[in-house]
Design a protein around this motif. Sequence first.
Motif, short mmCIF file in Angstrom:
data_model
loop_
_atom_site.label_atom_id
_atom_site.label_comp_id
_atom_site.label_asym_id
_atom_site.label_seq_id
_atom_site.Cartn_x
_atom_site.Cartn_y
_atom_site.Cartn_z
N LEU A 222 22.51 7.22 52.39
CA LEU A 222 23.19 5.94 52.20
C LEU A 222 24.69 6.15 52.22
CD1 LEU A 222 23.33 2.89 51.22
CD2 LEU A 222 23.25 3.83 48.90
N ARG A 223 25.38 5.23 52.82
CA ARG A 223 26.84 5.22 52.77
C ARG A 223 27.31 3.79 52.59
NH1 ARG A 223 31.42 8.32 55.23
NH2 ARG A 223 33.17 6.86 55.41
N VAL A 353 36.62 -6.53 45.30
CA VAL A 353 36.63 -5.79 46.56
C VAL A 353 36.63 -6.78 47.73
CG1 VAL A 353 35.26 -4.24 48.02
CG2 VAL A 353 35.48 -3.78 45.56
N GLN A 354 37.42 -6.50 48.75
CA GLN A 354 37.61 -7.45 49.85
C GLN A 354 36.72 -7.18 51.07
OE1 GLN A 354 39.93 -10.29 49.55
NE2 GLN A 354 39.26 -9.54 47.56
N PHE A 355 36.20 -5.98 51.15
CA PHE A 355 35.30 -5.66 52.25
C PHE A 355 34.27 -4.65 51.76
CE2 PHE A 355 34.05 -2.57 55.50
CZ PHE A 355 33.50 -3.39 56.48
N VAL A 356 33.01 -4.86 52.17
CA VAL A 356 31.94 -3.91 51.86
C VAL A 356 31.04 -3.79 53.09
CG1 VAL A 356 30.07 -3.26 50.31
CG2 VAL A 356 31.89 -4.76 49.48
N GLU A 357 30.57 -2.58 53.34
CA GLU A 357 29.54 -2.38 54.35
C GLU A 357 28.61 -1.25 53.87
OE1 GLU A 357 29.97 -2.87 58.89
OE2 GLU A 357 29.94 -0.67 58.59
N MET A 358 27.34 -1.61 53.70
CA MET A 358 26.33 -0.64 53.27
C MET A 358 25.44 -0.32 54.48
SD MET A 358 25.19 -2.26 49.57
CE MET A 358 24.41 -0.71 49.02
N LYS A 359 25.13 0.97 54.67
CA LYS A 359 24.37 1.37 55.84
C LYS A 359 23.60 2.67 55.58
CE LYS A 359 29.04 2.47 56.77
NZ LYS A 359 30.24 1.69 57.00
#
Length: 364
Positions: A222-223, A353-359
Motif C-alpha cells: 500500500l502507498r 490535507v488538500q490531496f490524497v491518493e491511495m493505491k
Amino acid sequence: MKRKMLFQLFFLEVIIIGTVQAGKLCDFAEKFPCKGSHCLPSPCKGKGITTTTEDILTSSTAQTSEDMPSTEAVGSTNNPPAYSSGKGVSTTTEDILTSSTAQTSEDIPSTEAVGSTYNPLEAVGSPTVESLYTDCQEVYDAGHTQDGVYTIMPTGWPGSPFNVSCNMENGGGWTVFQRRTDGSTSFYQNWTAYKEGFGDSRNLWLGNEKLHYLTNQRNYKLRFDITTSSGSAKYAEYTKFQIESESSNYTMNKLGSRSGNTGDQLSYNKGQQFSTHDRDNDGCVSFNCAEKHRSGWWHSDSWCSSCNSNSYCYNFQYSSKCKSTCTTENLNGVYNGGNGEMIFSHYHTYCNVQFVEMKIRPSS
C-alpha cells in the motif's frame, strides 16, 4: 484493357473469398487460360492458393480508380467483413477497388492482421475476459507506462470488467482505489456506496468489494501520497495490505511495515472492520465513529473511551466536557472540514490535507 481489368478483379477475388470458391475459379482459369503478353501470372499454383496481395499489386503498373472497375460493375453485394488495421481504420473490398491513389501491399492490411488479438485497452469494441489485465501492474508490464484509466478484471471477480485509474510513477503499476482533490464529492457515504464505489476522476473510492478481490489475488503493498495544507508532498508506503470479504466487514487484516514521512498512525487501523454511518462496526460503545468522523473508514476503538480537552484536529466533541477520536489517520474525512471531521494524517501533524491518493501494487 477491359480484359486486364477483369483479371485484376479475378486476383482480388481469389484472396477475399474462401478456398472452395477460389478452387472453382481456378478450374475456370485452367479450362480457359489467358494467352498473350497482357496476361498476369496465375494464382493457382499446385493444390493451394499461394499468390499474395503483394504478388497481385506488384505484378503490373499501379492503377487508379479510373482504371479499376467498381464493385457495382461486378454486380456483387456480398462484400466480406472489413479488415482492421488495429488503428481504428477499416478497409473493405470497395475501398481497395475505388481508391483514387495507387496502392502497394503496405497500404492493404495483410491477412495476419485479421483476427489478431489486440490489447483490450486499445481495441475497438468489447474485450474478451481472457485478454484483460488483473491490475495496473500487468498494464505497466505490458508497456503502458502512462497514467490513465484502464480496464481490468481481478482473478475470481464475479462481475463485469471495470475501469481503474493507474498511477505509473514511483516504479509504476499502482492501482488507485482512493483519491481526494477537492470538496465536490462527499465521502460521508453509506455502506452500499463504499462497497460498490463512488465518485469521479477527481474524487473516488473504487469500492470495498473490488478492493477485496484485488488484494486477495496476490500479495500487495500500500502507498498513499498527500499534499498538506501548506503544499508539502508527503507519502507512506507499507509492505503488506489486504482486505477481507464483506462477511468480515472488509477488515484490514494485513498492513506491513512502513517507510516514508507520514502515515505512521495507520498501524492502529490494522485489524479493524470497515464502518459507515449506517453500519457501525468500530466496537466503540460510546458513539458511532463513522458518524463522528463523517467518513467510512477502518475506525478503531482504541481511544473512544478517552476524554480530553485538547484542540487537536483529529478530536471531535462528543459531550459538553469531552473530546475524543477513533483514528489518527482519516483520509476519507470532510474536505476542509472542522476538527474531528477533516482529512488528517500522521496524528495531528497534517490537518486539512488538500490531496490524497491511495493505491496498491503487487509486493512480489
